[in-house]
Every structure is written in C-alpha cells, then in structure tokens.
Design an enzyme around this catalytic site. Structure first.
Site, PDB file in Angstrom:
ATOM      1  N   ASP A  38       0.979  -1.283  -0.001  1.00  0.00           N
ATOM      2  CA  ASP A  38      -0.113   0.129   0.062  1.00  0.00           C
ATOM      3  C   ASP A  38       1.249   1.283  -0.325  1.00  0.00           C
ATOM      4  O   ASP A  38       2.172   1.071   0.450  1.00  0.00           O
ATOM      5  CB  ASP A  38      -0.719  -0.087   1.477  1.00  0.00           C
ATOM      6  CG  ASP A  38      -2.312   1.007   0.764  1.00  0.00           C
ATOM      7  OD1 ASP A  38      -3.256   0.253   0.750  1.00  0.00           O
ATOM      8  OD2 ASP A  38      -2.034   2.053   1.171  1.00  0.00           O
ATOM      9  N   ASN A  81      -5.727  -5.543  -5.364  1.00  0.00           N
ATOM     10  CA  ASN A  81      -7.228  -4.784  -4.339  1.00  0.00           C
ATOM     11  C   ASN A  81      -7.324  -2.895  -4.852  1.00  0.00           C
ATOM     12  O   ASN A  81      -8.270  -2.169  -4.587  1.00  0.00           O
ATOM     13  CB  ASN A  81      -7.324  -5.401  -3.293  1.00  0.00           C
ATOM     14  CG  ASN A  81      -8.570  -4.048  -2.786  1.00  0.00           C
ATOM     15  OD1 ASN A  81      -9.659  -4.289  -2.594  1.00  0.00           O
ATOM     16  ND2 ASN A  81      -8.201  -3.198  -1.519  1.00  0.00           N
ATOM     17  N   TYR A 146     -14.109   5.229 -14.540  1.00  0.00           N
ATOM     18  CA  TYR A 146     -13.821   4.334 -14.018  1.00  0.00           C
ATOM     19  C   TYR A 146     -14.797   2.808 -14.370  1.00  0.00           C
ATOM     20  O   TYR A 146     -14.175   2.141 -14.354  1.00  0.00           O
ATOM     21  CB  TYR A 146     -15.339   5.090 -12.409  1.00  0.00           C
ATOM     22  CG  TYR A 146     -15.040   3.450 -11.494  1.00  0.00           C
ATOM     23  CD1 TYR A 146     -13.741   3.755 -11.099  1.00  0.00           C
ATOM     24  CD2 TYR A 146     -15.806   2.688 -11.106  1.00  0.00           C
ATOM     25  CE1 TYR A 146     -13.623   1.938 -10.385  1.00  0.00           C
ATOM     26  CE2 TYR A 146     -15.772   1.390 -10.579  1.00  0.00           C
ATOM     27  CZ  TYR A 146     -14.908   1.353  -9.814  1.00  0.00           C
ATOM     28  OH  TYR A 146     -14.710   0.474  -8.284  1.00  0.00           O
ATOM     29  N   ALA A 179     -20.176  -0.001  -2.822  1.00  0.00           N
ATOM     30  CA  ALA A 179     -20.017  -0.669  -0.954  1.00  0.00           C
ATOM     31  C   ALA A 179     -19.401   0.134  -0.251  1.00  0.00           C
ATOM     32  O   ALA A 179     -19.493   1.040  -0.264  1.00  0.00           O
ATOM     33  CB  ALA A 179     -18.549  -1.701  -0.903  1.00  0.00           C
TER      34      ALA A 179
END
Length: 252
Positions: A38, A81, A146, A179
């Site tokens: 990350d 992810n 997107y 989400a």
C-alpha cells in the site's frame, strides 16, 4: 474458522483500508501470513507485513513483491485490490486523468501480477484475485472512466486465467456493488444532500443497502482458497442482485 490458508502467504495491494483491510483480516483468520502492499501502510494490524508500494511504479512493485518473498520465503496468493475512483461522463475527464486512472486500476494489476508470477508458479495453491466492480457489468451514470477501467479488469481476469491455468495458477475477479467504503463515504459527504444520496445508493441495489466490505472480503477469500480449485476465470458478483435481478418496485 477453518485454517484453510495455513502455511500460505498472501499479498494484498491496497490492503490498509476499506475492502483491502477486510480481506487482510479474513485471510489472517483463516491462517494465512499476510503482507499489505500500500502507498500508506502505517495502520495495518500487528502481525501483518507492511510494505510501502506504489502500484503505478514498476520498480516499487518489484521491490515490494521481492520484500514479501524475502520475509516469508514464498508467495501463494495475490489480491489485486488497489484502485482509485473517477466520476463523470466520457467528456468530463481529460487525457491525463484517463491515463492516471487506467494506470492504477489496470496497469497496476499488470505490474503486480507480472512481478508475482515467478513466485506463484512455485506454489501448490497459487491464486490471483482481482477486485473489479458492478461497473464492469452494468451501465452506471457518471462513471465512464471508472467503468472502462473495471471492464478492462474483468476482461484481463479471463485472459490471465486462460494464460496461467496450466501453470497451476487460478485467476478470478470479484465484482462488488456499491460498497460501504471510505471512498464512497467521501462521495456521500461531498453531496448536496448526503442522506438523500445514501438512500438513492441503497435503493439502487435490489437488496436495498450498500454492500459491506466484509461481504466482499469473504468472496475474495472463497476465490483464493485452495478449496476452490475448480473455480477460475470468473467474475463473482457481490452486489445484492444488481447485476442480474430486475425486481418490480416494492409495494407501498
């Protein structure tokens, strides 16, 4: 929970928050050793390897994957992810923004997978799981850029599954609906009427609410599990029925 990942090592990009953090938590519960790749991995739980990695930079990705393997001695599961959002129609973003989002959301997965492949080929339970979106399978307003990026992720997943199946590497994708994540929270906070916008997002999904990060994480872990050895090349919808169901309006 069963320790089905006992002895296996997983790397999760974008694993410091939101869906990524939920994936890390479930993998650890199931017995995996986990690394978070990350840009800002400072808040990861104790026992998780934090590796500062920028998926838009190939050298950073290769260094990050090498660090995971150096620390744990192997790599069995890669969860791609990391991603960024974008709003607007096809006319609302300039070329630079298109390239920035595609660079992270698509090429970021390419870079990380490419760096991981030599190690995954040595695993007896190799799996790659990509985080896609309902945007890949349903036309949503004001999400052209997107959607293009996540449509590419779904197509890339199938191509990778075909390329690497005979190497013993399964590749799948999970497609969440809207989400309840920090990014969606920021969108709601910036809306003129956050409560009305949340109600609209809830109503857009047939089961009437946002998808939880934990629900997406459980789907990712199912796809990554050695118990799912005959599952590859799929896009698993976790969207409350948004992709396929067409319900009549609820009675008043």
């Amino acid at each position: 929970m069963p320790a089905e990942f006992e002895g296996l090592v997983a790397a999760v990009t974008g694993g410091a928050s939101g869906i990524g953090a939920a994936i890390v938590s479930v993998l650890r519960e199931r017995g995996a050793r986990v690394a978070v790749l990350d840009r800002a991995p400072s808040d990861v739980p104790d026992g998780v390897l934090a590796v500062r990695t920028d998926v838009s930079d190939d050298a950073s990705v290769r260094t990050g994957i090498d660090h995971v393997v150096s620390e744990f001695g192997r790599l069995d599961i890669l969860v791609n992810n990391a991603g960024i959002g974008a709003q607007g129609t096809v006319a609302d973003n300039d070329d630079a923004e298109w390239m920035r989002v595609l660079d992270v959301n698509v090429l970021g997965m390419v870079r990380t997978s490419r760096a991981a492949l030599p190690h995954l080929r040595q695993s007896p339970a190799a799996a790659i799981v990509n985080t896609g979106s309902i945007a890949a399978t349903a036309g949503l307003p004001q999400r052209a850029l997107y959607t293009a990026s996540k449509g590419a992720v779904l197509a890339l997943t199938r191509a990778m599954a075909a390329d690497h199946l005979r190497e013993g590497i399964r590749v799948n994708c999970v497609n969440p609906g809207t989400a309840d994540t920090p990014w969606v929270g920021r969108l709601l906070d910036s809306a003129d009427d956050p409560a009305a916008e949340r109600a609209a997002l809830n109503a857009r999904q047939p089961h009437g609410r946002l998808v939880s990060a934990e629900e997406v994480a459980l789907a990712v872990v199912y796809l990554a599990s050695p118990s799912s050895g005959s599952t590859t090349g799929i896009g698993l919808a976790v969207d409350g029925g948004m992709q396929d169901l067409r319900l009549r309006p609820a009675p008043r």
